[in-house]
Write a protein that holds these residues in place. Structure first.
Motif, mmCIF file in Angstrom:
data_model
loop_
_atom_site.group_PDB
_atom_site.id
_atom_site.type_symbol
_atom_site.label_atom_id
_atom_site.label_comp_id
_atom_site.label_asym_id
_atom_site.label_seq_id
_atom_site.Cartn_x
_atom_site.Cartn_y
_atom_site.Cartn_z
ATOM 1 N N VAL A 140 2.824 5.764 -5.911
ATOM 2 C CA VAL A 140 2.765 5.751 -7.372
ATOM 3 C C VAL A 140 1.486 6.408 -7.871
ATOM 4 N N SER A 141 0.371 6.140 -7.200
ATOM 5 C CA SER A 141 -0.908 6.709 -7.643
ATOM 6 C C SER A 141 -0.946 8.223 -7.482
ATOM 7 N N VAL A 142 -0.450 8.716 -6.343
ATOM 8 C CA VAL A 142 -0.547 10.144 -6.049
ATOM 9 C C VAL A 142 0.511 10.953 -6.797
ATOM 10 N N SER B 215 0.792 -1.227 0.000
ATOM 11 C CA SER B 215 0.000 0.000 0.000
ATOM 12 C C SER B 215 0.827 1.281 0.000
ATOM 13 N N TRP C 180 3.698 1.846 -1.433
ATOM 14 C CA TRP C 180 4.170 2.016 -2.803
ATOM 15 C C TRP C 180 3.016 2.346 -3.745
ATOM 16 N N LEU C 181 1.891 1.642 -3.582
ATOM 17 C CA LEU C 181 0.741 1.889 -4.455
ATOM 18 C C LEU C 181 0.215 3.308 -4.285
ATOM 19 N N ILE C 182 0.133 3.768 -3.042
ATOM 20 C CA ILE C 182 -0.343 5.133 -2.798
ATOM 21 C C ILE C 182 0.629 6.142 -3.384
ATOM 22 N N LEU D 41 -1.989 11.305 -15.733
ATOM 23 C CA LEU D 41 -3.342 11.356 -16.320
ATOM 24 C C LEU D 41 -3.847 12.793 -16.407
ATOM 25 N N LEU E 200 0.778 8.403 -11.317
ATOM 26 C CA LEU E 200 -0.371 8.158 -12.181
ATOM 27 C C LEU E 200 -1.296 9.368 -12.265
ATOM 28 N N TYR E 201 -1.615 9.960 -11.117
ATOM 29 C CA TYR E 201 -2.517 11.121 -11.141
ATOM 30 C C TYR E 201 -1.921 12.297 -11.915
#
Length: 306
Positions: A21-23, A15, A17-19, A30, A26-27
């Protein structure tokens, strides 16, 4: 049930790492793609513009292609020379029997200098009128380049500045060179191998991953090259501060213009967020393509060394 618990446990460990990368990846990525198709100035709500921003950047914006050529030149020349020079300095320092600590410190200290201060000092040293570099060259009867005031010498001057701050690569290469097994050098020497064959067949295969790492990180840094060229251009043109002074990036004659400067110019000075996002995506695509190519060619480096 056990599989579900394992999956949840793995997700819990992943989590952070996922948070992240997403914040932080990826965000923003995009959002950049989204705004590249929008007309948006940062104040009014965005409106759909289709391919207008892309056509403007690639067709009507006169600064894009010079900035792209300059950026690719810096990537090809500066990164290559930094890796070669950093490896050479690392080899030199690791071979010294006395004074290695002094030389290591002297080569590493310039890397610690703040980029703005280092660039300003370099611009004054290379001043074509009163700089010490041209003064020495003139006394030796050698040509005196215009450096940051000459479009033909501005990028080589930036390359010299990058080579001056080579301390980071020197330390990385020194650590990798000291990890090469000594018995491999001894075996090669017993087989009659000279200095160059030992470097090609022993040193290079062992440090190949570090070379790839240095090239990949160097390409990414060169694609983000902003502070040094804009500060050097301002100092060389006489615009070093003060309110109301106008400065066109890329002095002289757009020779130091880079893609990150265009992103700042379009996004924060002209408030054309859509066009700035297009250039940011071009930088991202170029960096990803170069990184993928270099990692894929890593096996070629090893086989060539063999």
């Amino acid at each position: 049930m056990t599989r579900r618990r394992r999956a949840l446990r793995n997700l819990a460990f992943l989590s952070p790492w996922l948070i992240g990368v997403s914040v932080f990846f990826l965000y923003p990525l995009l959002s950049t793609i989204y705004f590249s198709f929008m007309r948006y100035d940062g104040f009014t709500p965005p409106t759909f513009a289709g391919l207008r921003n892309w056509r403007y950047v690639f067709g009507d914006y006169p600064f894009f292609w010079p900035a792209l050529r300059n950026t690719l030149w810096l990537v090809a020349v500066t990164v290559t020379l930094r890796v070669i020079f950093g490896l050479g300095v690392g080899l030199l320092v690791t071979r010294l029997r006395t004074g290695a600590g002094v030389f290591r410190t002297l080569f590493y200290l310039p890397y610690l200098a703040p980029p703005v201060a280092a660039t300003m000092a370099f611009a004054f040293l290379l001043n074509p009128g009163t700089g010490p570099a041209d003064t020495v060259l003139g006394r030796l009867g050698l040509p005196q380049p215009g450096w940051f005031n000459d479009p033909q010498w501005s990028k080589p001057a930036l390359t010299l500045l990058a080579l001056w701050g080579i301390g980071d690569l020197m330390v990385i290469f020194m650590a990798s060179l000291l990890d090469v097994p000594r018995e491999q050098y001894e075996a090669a020497a017993l087989d009659g191998a000279g200095a160059w064959p030992r470097f090609v067949h022993v040193t290079l295969p062992n440090i190949a991953p570090i070379v790839v790492f240095a090239v990949v990180t160097g390409v990414i840094q060169a694609m983000q090259y902003y502070t040094q060229p804009i500060v050097a251009g301002k100092v060389a043109s006489g615009v070093v501060g003060g309110s109301g002074q106008q400065f066109e990036p890329g002095y002289p004659a757009r020779s130091t213009l880079t893609l990150p400067q265009l992103v700042y110019h379009l996004g924060f000075q002209r408030f054309d967020t859509g066009a700035a996002c297009v250039i940011a995506l071009v930088m991202f695509a170029l960096a990803m393509a170069a990184t993928a190519l270099l990692i894929r060619r890593r096996g070629g480096l090893l086989s060539a060394a063999d």
